[in-house]
Design an enzyme around this catalytic site. Structure first.
Site, PDB file in Angstrom:
ATOM      1  N   VAL A  14       0.982  -1.074   0.061  1.00 12.00           N
ATOM      2  CA  VAL A  14       0.084   0.052   0.015  1.00 12.00           C
ATOM      3  C   VAL A  14       1.002   1.174   0.038  1.00 12.00           C
ATOM      4  O   VAL A  14       0.531   2.346  -0.611  1.00 12.00           O
ATOM      5  CB  VAL A  14      -0.857  -0.065   1.161  1.00 12.00           C
ATOM      6  CG1 VAL A  14      -1.864   1.069   1.308  1.00 12.00           C
ATOM      7  CG2 VAL A  14      -1.834  -1.377   1.029  1.00 12.00           C
ATOM      8  N   ARG A  49      14.128  -1.241   0.150  1.00 11.64           N
ATOM      9  CA  ARG A  49      12.942  -1.299  -0.097  1.00 11.64           C
ATOM     10  C   ARG A  49      12.370  -0.052  -0.265  1.00 11.64           C
ATOM     11  O   ARG A  49      11.819   0.554  -1.353  1.00 11.64           O
ATOM     12  CB  ARG A  49      11.983  -2.268   0.650  1.00 11.64           C
ATOM     13  CG  ARG A  49      10.404  -2.220   0.322  1.00 11.64           C
ATOM     14  CD  ARG A  49       9.707  -3.415   0.965  1.00 11.64           C
ATOM     15  NE  ARG A  49       9.382  -2.992   2.211  1.00 11.64           N
ATOM     16  CZ  ARG A  49       8.099  -3.703   2.874  1.00 11.64           C
ATOM     17  NH1 ARG A  49       7.673  -4.657   2.282  1.00 11.64           N
ATOM     18  NH2 ARG A  49       7.774  -3.311   4.029  1.00 11.64           N
ATOM     19  N   GLU A 129     -10.004   5.963   6.105  1.00 14.57           N
ATOM     20  CA  GLU A 129     -10.848   5.417   4.866  1.00 14.57           C
ATOM     21  C   GLU A 129     -10.414   3.957   4.435  1.00 14.57           C
ATOM     22  O   GLU A 129     -11.113   3.213   4.067  1.00 14.57           O
ATOM     23  CB  GLU A 129     -10.685   6.488   3.808  1.00 14.57           C
ATOM     24  CG  GLU A 129     -11.599   6.080   2.466  1.00 14.57           C
ATOM     25  CD  GLU A 129     -13.038   6.272   3.008  1.00 14.57           C
ATOM     26  OE1 GLU A 129     -13.818   7.227   3.153  1.00 14.57           O
ATOM     27  OE2 GLU A 129     -13.731   4.987   3.051  1.00 14.57           O
ATOM     28  N   ILE A 136     -13.027   1.465  -1.371  1.00 10.88           N
ATOM     29  CA  ILE A 136     -14.389   1.816  -1.643  1.00 10.88           C
ATOM     30  C   ILE A 136     -14.305   3.115  -0.555  1.00 10.88           C
ATOM     31  O   ILE A 136     -14.392   2.862   0.738  1.00 10.88           O
ATOM     32  CB  ILE A 136     -15.612   0.947  -1.403  1.00 10.88           C
ATOM     33  CG1 ILE A 136     -15.177  -0.496  -2.219  1.00 10.88           C
ATOM     34  CG2 ILE A 136     -16.870   1.199  -1.233  1.00 10.88           C
ATOM     35  CD1 ILE A 136     -16.215  -1.816  -1.678  1.00 10.88           C
ATOM     36  N   GLY A 187      -1.522 -15.792  -4.240  1.00 10.15           N
ATOM     37  CA  GLY A 187      -1.170 -14.547  -3.973  1.00 10.15           C
ATOM     38  C   GLY A 187      -2.416 -14.051  -3.212  1.00 10.15           C
ATOM     39  O   GLY A 187      -2.308 -12.980  -2.683  1.00 10.15           O
ATOM     40  N   GLU A 190      -3.175 -14.872   2.609  1.00  8.05           N
ATOM     41  CA  GLU A 190      -1.687 -14.660   3.156  1.00  8.05           C
ATOM     42  C   GLU A 190      -1.238 -16.233   3.444  1.00  8.05           C
ATOM     43  O   GLU A 190      -2.075 -17.056   3.489  1.00  8.05           O
ATOM     44  CB  GLU A 190      -1.898 -13.845   4.422  1.00  8.05           C
ATOM     45  CG  GLU A 190      -2.562 -12.799   4.388  1.00  8.05           C
ATOM     46  CD  GLU A 190      -1.667 -11.600   3.848  1.00  8.05           C
ATOM     47  OE1 GLU A 190      -0.380 -11.809   4.064  1.00  8.05           O
ATOM     48  OE2 GLU A 190      -2.212 -10.628   3.472  1.00  8.05           O
ATOM     49  N   ASP A 201     -10.771 -10.435  10.322  1.00  8.78           N
ATOM     50  CA  ASP A 201     -10.567  -9.030   9.559  1.00  8.78           C
ATOM     51  C   ASP A 201     -11.614  -8.483   9.175  1.00  8.78           C
ATOM     52  O   ASP A 201     -11.904  -7.152   9.386  1.00  8.78           O
ATOM     53  CB  ASP A 201      -9.733  -9.313   8.153  1.00  8.78           C
ATOM     54  CG  ASP A 201      -9.507  -8.330   7.205  1.00  8.78           C
ATOM     55  OD1 ASP A 201      -8.777  -7.540   7.644  1.00  8.78           O
ATOM     56  OD2 ASP A 201     -10.161  -8.321   6.261  1.00  8.78           O
ATOM     57  N   LYS A 205     -13.510  -4.717  10.465  1.00 11.17           N
ATOM     58  CA  LYS A 205     -14.265  -3.563   9.803  1.00 11.17           C
ATOM     59  C   LYS A 205     -15.661  -3.230  10.001  1.00 11.17           C
ATOM     60  O   LYS A 205     -15.872  -2.292  10.027  1.00 11.17           O
ATOM     61  CB  LYS A 205     -14.156  -4.180   8.073  1.00 11.17           C
ATOM     62  CG  LYS A 205     -12.748  -4.046   7.787  1.00 11.17           C
ATOM     63  CD  LYS A 205     -12.292  -5.026   6.316  1.00 11.17           C
ATOM     64  CE  LYS A 205     -10.914  -5.135   5.934  1.00 11.17           C
ATOM     65  NZ  LYS A 205     -10.748  -6.197   4.757  1.00 11.17           N
ATOM     66  N   GLY A 302      -5.348  -4.339  -2.224  1.00 11.99           N
ATOM     67  CA  GLY A 302      -4.625  -4.159  -3.398  1.00 11.99           C
ATOM     68  C   GLY A 302      -3.638  -2.780  -3.093  1.00 11.99           C
ATOM     69  O   GLY A 302      -4.154  -1.779  -2.606  1.00 11.99           O
TER      70      GLY A 302
END
Ligand code: HSE
Length: 440
Positions: A14, A49, A129, A136, A187, A190, A201, A205, A302
């Site tokens: 991200v 990285r 967000e 979204i 992929g 995880e 998870d 949310k 993503g």
């Protein structure tokens, strides 16, 4: 005007999306924000990285505290994840007077009360967000777009990994374990997929959405959580024959008795749009008293989809940080002194309808006994499906599957019915119970 200075903690998927999208769309973003937004420091333990991501003039450090300590930095983006060091760093950033953008749903669902209180006391913004449904803009929709409404319920597909697995199970008729391995190979899942497949998870949310919808403190510990690991291809097939798809839903609902907050697999009528959300996509339905039903759909994870949400928060902060804190949008949509004490209901008090699958001996009186137990507890049957034994368990079989859809009843009543049915000698395997949501 001098660009607003941003420090990034975490140069992973991200983080790199955020740097790339900010760089690519910098002119348009500046025209919207009224001021340039520049990432001028990146902290990552893997400095190589971070260096690969950093452009000219961007300082790379391995110590996140060097970002927090830099007086030039206005906003800290936390993309480390988890409840541990991320919590410490977010609290330190707030204490240093930095605004914070985070994608960390686990952190906010568990420690949100502490973090928002610290931010309010310091007059800084914590924007999140990206924490719910990735790209979204559901936080914006709930907190601002739907602010006129008394929200009645929210039901969302808010975990892409599990939605991908369920879609594959349905498409290919495969069992959970097989599809999970495939998802890991591709992929999508995880290496340790526990938080996804066990519903944790999604519950993080749902907890955040629950607070924003109903103005109650975040209470992850009160969420009922059930994942998809016990779902079989047979249930997906039977549900399909009855006109339903099975989805892992995060649900929060206002009832006369209190607030429901739960994550579990649910049968959803195939004709609902949300039942047709496939693969790793996310979707959230919100029912408001004025607007009716609304639906938000998009990528829930993503690099660039999540970066889209992170940057939206950067723009919001750039526009709002000079406003009087009392005139900003409250973190949880309601003013901190106007939060509600509505309580979150235990699962035993939740009222819903059910899909039941019983592996039974194919002999006289079995159906009567099962329906008798339901009738005695006042549980009304909506539909029954029974296939020929041969078709279910092979040629000459003496057992079969009995599928029952019920009307609404309290979970405690269903638990009592399940205990009695399970004790029947003609019920030959653990009964499968999946809740059903009409989402009408
Ligand atoms: N692991 C999550 C998902 C994405 O599968 O949707 C990040 O919340």
């Amino acid at each position: 005007m001098k660009p607003i200075q941003v420090g990034l903690l975490g140069a992973g998927v991200v983080g790199s999306g955020t740097v790339n999208v900010l760089r690519r769309n910098q002119e348009e973003i500046k025209r919207r924000a009224g001021r340039g937004i520049e990432i001028t420091m990146i902290a990552d333990l893997d400095t190589a990285r971070a260096q690969a991501l950093a452009g000219p003039g961007v300082k790379v450090v391995s110590d996140a505290r060097a970002v927090i300590a830099n007086p030039e930095i206005d906003i800290v983006i936390e993309l480390i994840g988890g409840y541990g060091i991320a919590r410490t760093l977010v609290l330190e950033a707030i204490a240093a007077g930095k605004h914070v953008v985070t994608a960390n749903k686990a952190l906010l669902a568990v420690h949100g009360t502490e973090i928002f209180a610290a931010a309010s006391a310091k007059g800084v913004i914590v924007a999140f967000e990206a924490a719910v449904a990735g790209g979204i803009p559901i936080i914006k929709a709930l907190r601002e777009g739907l602010t006129a409404n008394s929200i009645q319920w929210i039901a969302g597909i808010i975990n892409g990994t599990t939605n991908f697995i369920l879609s594959e199970m349905r498409d290919k008729g495969l069992d959970f374990d097989v599809v999970l391995k495939e998802a890991q190979r591709l992929g999508y899942a995880e290496a340790d997929p526990t938080f996804d497949i066990e519903g944790v998870d999604a519950a993080h949310k749902a907890t955040i959405m629950c607070s924003i919808a109903f103005g109650i403190p975040v209470q992850f510990d009160k969420a009922y959580i059930e994942g998809i690991t016990k779902l079989g291809a047979a249930d997906i097939k039977y549900a399909e024959q009855l006109g339903y798809r099975i989805k892992l839903l995060g649900i929060t609902k206002r009832t006369d008795k209190g607030i429901e907050l739960r994550v579990h697999p649910s049968l959803v009528p195939t004709r609902r749009l949300i039942a047709n959300v496939e693969g790793a996509m996310n979707a959230v339905m919100v029912q408001g008293d004025a607007v009716g039903t609304t639906l938000y759909y998009g990528k829930g994870a993503g690099s660039e989809p999540t970066a889209s949400a992170v940057i939206a928060d950067l723009v919001d902060i750039t526009r709002l940080h000079t406003a009087d804190p009392l005139n900003r949008v409250p973190h949880l949509a309601f003013q901190p002194n106007a939060m509600s004490d509505l309580h979150v209901l235990p699962m035993s008090d939740v009222v819903t309808s059910y899909y039941l699958r019983l592996r039974v001996a194919d002999e006289a009186g079995v159906l009567a006994k099962v329906t008798g137990i339901l009738a005695a507890l006042g549980i009304s049957i909506d539909a029954i499906l029974q296939r020929e034994a041969d078709e279910v368990a092979g040629e000459g079989a003496t057992q079969t599957d009995l599928i029952i859809l019920t009307h609404d009843c309290a979970e405690s009543e269903m638990n009592a019915a399940l205990a009695q049915m399970q004790a029947l000698p003609t019920v030959l395997a653990p009964i499968i119970r999946i809740r059903k949501e009409e989402l009408a």
